[in-house]
Design a protein around this motif. Structure first.
Motif, PDB file in Angstrom:
ATOM      1  N   LEU A  50       0.834  -1.216   0.000  1.00 18.62           N
ATOM      2  CA  LEU A  50       0.000   0.000   0.000  1.00 18.62           C
ATOM      3  C   LEU A  50       0.862   1.257   0.000  1.00 18.62           C
ATOM      4  N   ALA A  51       1.977   1.192   0.727  1.00 21.37           N
ATOM      5  CA  ALA A  51       2.841   2.365   0.886  1.00 21.37           C
ATOM      6  C   ALA A  51       3.856   2.497  -0.244  1.00 21.37           C
ATOM      7  N   LEU A  52       3.727   1.632  -1.228  1.00 21.27           N
ATOM      8  CA  LEU A  52       4.605   1.664  -2.406  1.00 21.27           C
ATOM      9  C   LEU A  52       6.068   1.438  -2.029  1.00 21.27           C
ATOM     10  N   LEU A  53       6.273   0.720  -0.909  1.00 18.18           N
ATOM     11  CA  LEU A  53       7.639   0.358  -0.515  1.00 18.18           C
ATOM     12  C   LEU A  53       8.061  -0.919  -1.232  1.00 18.18           C
ATOM     13  N   ASP A  54       7.055  -1.651  -1.714  1.00 20.72           N
ATOM     14  CA  ASP A  54       7.293  -2.929  -2.364  1.00 20.72           C
ATOM     15  C   ASP A  54       6.234  -3.069  -3.453  1.00 20.72           C
ATOM     16  N   ALA A  55       6.609  -3.572  -4.615  1.00 26.45           N
ATOM     17  CA  ALA A  55       5.637  -3.710  -5.703  1.00 26.45           C
ATOM     18  C   ALA A  55       4.886  -5.022  -5.568  1.00 26.45           C
ATOM     19  N   PRO A  56       3.583  -5.038  -5.886  1.00 29.65           N
ATOM     20  CA  PRO A  56       2.876  -6.314  -5.865  1.00 29.65           C
ATOM     21  C   PRO A  56       3.389  -7.207  -6.992  1.00 29.65           C
ATOM     22  N   THR A  57       3.224  -8.516  -6.840  1.00 30.02           N
ATOM     23  CA  THR A  57       3.595  -9.440  -7.918  1.00 30.02           C
ATOM     24  C   THR A  57       2.622  -9.271  -9.078  1.00 30.02           C
ATOM     25  N   THR A  58       1.323  -9.224  -8.750  1.00 35.31           N
ATOM     26  CA  THR A  58       0.309  -8.847  -9.749  1.00 35.31           C
ATOM     27  C   THR A  58      -0.752  -8.008  -9.048  1.00 35.31           C
TER      28      THR A  58
ATOM     29  N   LEU B  47      -3.301   5.557  -6.543  1.00 39.40           N
ATOM     30  CA  LEU B  47      -3.223   6.608  -5.539  1.00 39.40           C
ATOM     31  C   LEU B  47      -4.002   7.796  -6.100  1.00 39.40           C
ATOM     32  N   GLU B  48      -5.121   8.127  -5.468  1.00 34.93           N
ATOM     33  CA  GLU B  48      -6.037   9.160  -5.966  1.00 34.93           C
ATOM     34  C   GLU B  48      -6.370   8.950  -7.432  1.00 34.93           C
ATOM     35  N   GLY B  49      -6.680   7.727  -7.751  1.00 32.15           N
ATOM     36  CA  GLY B  49      -7.127   7.416  -9.105  1.00 32.15           C
ATOM     37  C   GLY B  49      -6.011   7.244 -10.122  1.00 32.15           C
ATOM     38  N   VAL B  50      -4.759   7.432  -9.684  1.00 33.88           N
ATOM     39  CA  VAL B  50      -3.644   7.303 -10.629  1.00 33.88           C
ATOM     40  C   VAL B  50      -2.923   5.983 -10.373  1.00 33.88           C
ATOM     41  N   ASP B  51      -2.805   5.169 -11.398  1.00 31.83           N
ATOM     42  CA  ASP B  51      -2.137   3.874 -11.264  1.00 31.83           C
ATOM     43  C   ASP B  51      -0.672   4.090 -10.882  1.00 31.83           C
ATOM     44  N   THR B  52      -0.236   3.408  -9.831  1.00 30.01           N
ATOM     45  CA  THR B  52       1.141   3.619  -9.364  1.00 30.01           C
ATOM     46  C   THR B  52       2.128   2.658 -10.027  1.00 30.01           C
ATOM     47  N   GLY B  53       1.599   1.714 -10.802  1.00 36.74           N
ATOM     48  CA  GLY B  53       2.454   0.699 -11.417  1.00 36.74           C
ATOM     49  C   GLY B  53       3.487   1.271 -12.363  1.00 36.74           C
ATOM     50  N   THR B  54       3.214   2.457 -12.882  1.00 37.46           N
ATOM     51  CA  THR B  54       4.135   3.062 -13.841  1.00 37.46           C
ATOM     52  C   THR B  54       5.176   3.939 -13.150  1.00 37.46           C
ATOM     53  N   LEU B  55       4.997   4.170 -11.844  1.00 36.81           N
ATOM     54  CA  LEU B  55       5.955   5.009 -11.117  1.00 36.81           C
ATOM     55  C   LEU B  55       7.225   4.210 -10.846  1.00 36.81           C
ATOM     56  N   LYS B  56       8.375   4.789 -11.180  1.00 39.52           N
ATOM     57  CA  LYS B  56       9.648   4.098 -10.956  1.00 39.52           C
ATOM     58  C   LYS B  56      10.675   5.101 -10.443  1.00 39.52           C
ATOM     59  N   GLY B  57      11.700   4.580  -9.818  1.00 40.42           N
ATOM     60  CA  GLY B  57      12.875   5.374  -9.463  1.00 40.42           C
ATOM     61  C   GLY B  57      12.547   6.645  -8.714  1.00 40.42           C
ATOM     62  N   ARG B  58      13.060   7.754  -9.233  1.00 39.60           N
ATOM     63  CA  ARG B  58      12.933   9.026  -8.515  1.00 39.60           C
ATOM     64  C   ARG B  58      11.497   9.487  -8.350  1.00 39.60           C
ATOM     65  N   ARG B  59      10.680   9.247  -9.386  1.00 44.00           N
ATOM     66  CA  ARG B  59       9.276   9.682  -9.298  1.00 44.00           C
ATOM     67  C   ARG B  59       8.545   8.913  -8.223  1.00 44.00           C
ATOM     68  N   LEU B  60       8.854   7.629  -8.128  1.00 43.71           N
ATOM     69  CA  LEU B  60       8.248   6.798  -7.090  1.00 43.71           C
ATOM     70  C   LEU B  60       8.696   7.277  -5.703  1.00 43.71           C
TER      71      LEU B  60
END
Ligand code: ADP
Ligand code: MG
Length: 232
Positions: free
Chosen positions: A55-63, A68-81
């Motif tokens: 939930l806290a985006l400290l670890d990515a789900p396997t699937t 987060l506020e309607g925005v998919d976090t799966g595309t967030l990587k590196g510095r943006r994450l």
């Protein structure tokens, strides 16, 4: 309608692979609205911390996905994450994670350093957060010299310094005596009520869970009870 602050869809999380694969989350879905206080409860090993880390985006789900506020976090990587996490979330863990030989103030302003806030502003906001937790007189003390309750209040000051939208707390009173734990709980719920900060608490303390708006029970990697779903 405003989207939920967190929306989790069919999240699975496995550790290891092949023979050693362990499915810690087996398909979890839930929405959390801004301003809610949510307890995640369950036995040791049921997957509470795993869910919180995802939930806290400290670890990515396997699937599965987390918005987060309607925005998919799966595309967030590196510095943006990192920036999203640092800007949106505050963390309060049982083990404190303070740098022992740094001052209380230096510990508290760490998230501001990461965010690139300049020195004068860092100090001003760090002191303000410590004042809010009635710890301003300890700003120059080394973290190692604080009592357990003072350490956890420092951790809360650090969690607050970036004006987070969500505070994640994993067994926040686990290392504290009952009285000190109660004080730390009161502070967390005051932040929830008065500042509208969403509170997500992992705990096996049913009294703490009972103080939350909502109780989610995890068993073997699945949500088996959600007081909000029942009420709805
Ligand atoms: P809880 O917080 O409810 O006690 P966790 O989410 O920490 O449970 O762990 C859920 C399960 O996943 C446990 O069986 C644990 O041993 C396993 N687990 C957690 N983290 C890892 C990891 N990094 N590697 C392998 N297994 C893990
Ligand atoms: Mg845990």
């Amino acid at each position: 309608m405003t989207p939920p602050i967190l929306s989790v869809k069919d999240v699975r999380k496995s550790y290891g692979r092949g023979q050693n694969r362990f499915d810690a989350l087996k398909g979890v879905s839930l929405d959390i609205d801004e301003g809610e206080s949510v307890a995640i409860v369950g036995k040791s090993g049921s997957g509470k911390s795993t869910l919180m880390h995802v939930l806290a985006l400290l670890d990515a789900p396997t699937t599965g996905s987390i918005a987060l506020e309607g925005v998919d976090t799966g595309t967030l990587k590196g510095r943006r994450l990192n920036r999203t996490r640092n800007k949106t979330f505050g963390f309060v863990f049982q083990q404190f994670f303070l740098t022992a030989n740094s001052s209380v103030l230096e510990n508290v302003i760490l998230p501001l350093k990461i965010a690139g806030v300049r020195r004068g502003e860092r100090k001003r906001r760090g002191i303000a957060a410590l004042e809010q937790l009635e710890l301003a007189d300890k700003a120059r003390n080394k973290a190692v010299n604080l009592s357990g309750g003072q350490k956890q209040r420092s951790v809360i000051a650090r969690a607050l310094v970036n004006n987070p939208r969500i505070i994640f707390a994993d067994e926040p009173t686990g290392n504290l005596d009952t009285t000190t734990g109660g004080i730390v709980e009161d502070i967390l719920f005051a932040l929830n009520r008065e500042n509208g900060i969403t509170l997500i608490v992992v705990t096996h303390d049913e009294d703490l869970a009972a103080r939350c708006d909502r109780r989610i029970l995890i068993r073997d990697g699945l949500i088996v009870q959600d007081s909000k779903a029942v009420a709805a």
